[in-house]
Design an enzyme around this catalytic site. Structure first.
Site, PDB file in Angstrom:
ATOM      1  N   LYS A 143      50.954  47.593  64.026  1.00  0.00           N
ATOM      2  CA  LYS A 143      49.880  46.821  63.380  1.00  0.00           C
ATOM      3  C   LYS A 143      48.543  47.552  63.381  1.00  0.00           C
ATOM      4  O   LYS A 143      47.493  46.990  63.701  1.00  0.00           O
ATOM      5  CB  LYS A 143      49.737  45.447  64.017  1.00  0.00           C
ATOM      6  CG  LYS A 143      50.953  44.547  63.803  1.00  0.00           C
ATOM      7  CD  LYS A 143      50.723  43.148  64.344  1.00  0.00           C
ATOM      8  CE  LYS A 143      51.910  42.235  64.071  1.00  0.00           C
ATOM      9  NZ  LYS A 143      53.100  42.583  64.862  1.00  0.00           N
ATOM     10  N   ARG A 144      48.563  48.802  63.010  1.00  0.00           N
ATOM     11  CA  ARG A 144      47.333  49.584  62.964  1.00  0.00           C
ATOM     12  C   ARG A 144      46.540  49.256  61.704  1.00  0.00           C
ATOM     13  O   ARG A 144      47.099  48.914  60.674  1.00  0.00           O
ATOM     14  CB  ARG A 144      47.649  51.083  63.001  1.00  0.00           C
ATOM     15  CG  ARG A 144      48.325  51.557  64.286  1.00  0.00           C
ATOM     16  CD  ARG A 144      47.416  51.313  65.495  1.00  0.00           C
ATOM     17  NE  ARG A 144      47.904  51.995  66.678  1.00  0.00           N
ATOM     18  CZ  ARG A 144      48.409  51.403  67.743  1.00  0.00           C
ATOM     19  NH1 ARG A 144      48.516  50.095  67.773  1.00  0.00           N
ATOM     20  NH2 ARG A 144      48.804  52.106  68.791  1.00  0.00           N
TER      21      ARG A 144
END
Length: 308
Positions: A105-106
């Site tokens: 989830k960057r």
């Protein structure tokens, strides 16, 4: 890599991904005690327990499934030893020919986003040499910062023939606080879905894009809408099982070809032995319980798709 994912889904007839999200409360006592005996009640001991737990579950399920999805936060909480366990897990799953979706989830901009992309799905230059960092096949990406945060991942993905899954409508209860907000009379998640489809058009495989979307199983009606908005997008569907999603809820996430979606279950599989349904396996045989949970999930989703 999207083609490999599709081919493995066809081969296994299992559009599912096992979420390798280990927590200490899931790990059987005999695994923890062996690790603590070797490494002490330390971060290293916890990481060893996680690694042995993951390995056993992968060994019990890899022939049934196309992919795994390790959630990096569950490893990061144990610091550098935890990240080492994450990397060992990624490498071992790839040895078993599984597609690895790094749930990281960057979301950032410019050189920072590029560094995340390089570290997880690309190669980093060190003098005259190139090295792969974590080396997943796909990663999850938060689009909240806009194209600046997403396009570096797409660029690295093109170079490496790897892909991303962009958060569109997530499975958590409060997702609607922002994702359902009306923008010009439409919910934000629809606008994000359209943007994902546009990004995907720039990075196509044979039939589906390397740019996928995350849409929670807990929102089947929104999934139906987003399926139409993103016909060439593979949808990663979290929220099955422990979060309430069932096979019958998921048919609209799939296209008419029976493809287009892959459904994730994490603790419903990896901690199956703790459920009453699988208690007969016992703690010692936790991996066998996980295998049976995979079989049951495949039957549930397959039956729902056949009945639609």
């Amino acid at each position: 890599m999207i083609q490999k994912l599709i081919e493995k889904i066809k081969k296994t007839n299992a559009p599912i991904v096992v979420g390798l999200d280990p927590m200490m409360k899931f790990i059987p006592e005999h695994i923890k005690q062996a690790a603590f005996h070797e490494q002490g009640e330390t971060l290293e001991g916890a990481a060893e327990a996680i690694w042995q737990y993951n390995k056993a579950i992968v060994d019990a399920t890899f022939d049934l499934i196309p992919a795994v999805k390790p959630q990096i936060a569950m490893y990061e909480q144990f610091g550098i030893p935890g990240l080492t366990a994450f990397k060992k897990t990624v490498d071992y799953c790839k040895e078993k020919d599984l597609v690895v979706i790094g749930d990281v989830k960057r979301g950032d901009i410019g050189s920072t986003s590029e560094a995340y992309a390089v570290g997880h799905i690309g190669k980093v230059q060190v003098g005259s040499q190139c090295y792969r960092g974590f080396d997943e096949d796909f990663v999850t990406v938060n689009p909240y910062l806009g194209s600046d945060g997403v396009k570096p991942f797409i660029a690295v993905g093109k170079e490496e023939k790897k892909g991303i899954f962009v958060l569109v409508k997530t499975s958590n209860p409060s997702s609607g606080e922002l994702q359902d907000r009306q923008i010009d009379g439409r919910p934000l998640y629809e606008i994000v879905g359209e943007q994902v489809a546009a990004w995907g058009a720039e990075h196509m495989g044979e039939d589906y894009s390397y740019v996928g979307a995350v849409v929670g199983a807990t929102y089947p009606e929104q999934g139906k809408i987003l399926r139409k908005i993103m016909p060439k997008t593979y949808i990663l569907v979290p929220g099955y099982g422990a979060q309430g999603g069932k096979g019958a809820d998921l048919v609209h996430f799939f296209n008419e070809d029976g493809l287009g979606a892959i459904v994730n279950s994490s603790r419903g599989i990896i901690a199956a032995y703790q459920q009453e349904k699988y208690a007969r396996f016992g703690e010692q045989n936790f991996a066998d319980a996980s295998r049976q949970a995979v079989v049951d999930m495949i039957e549930d989703i397959g039956g729902a798709l056949a009945a639609r």
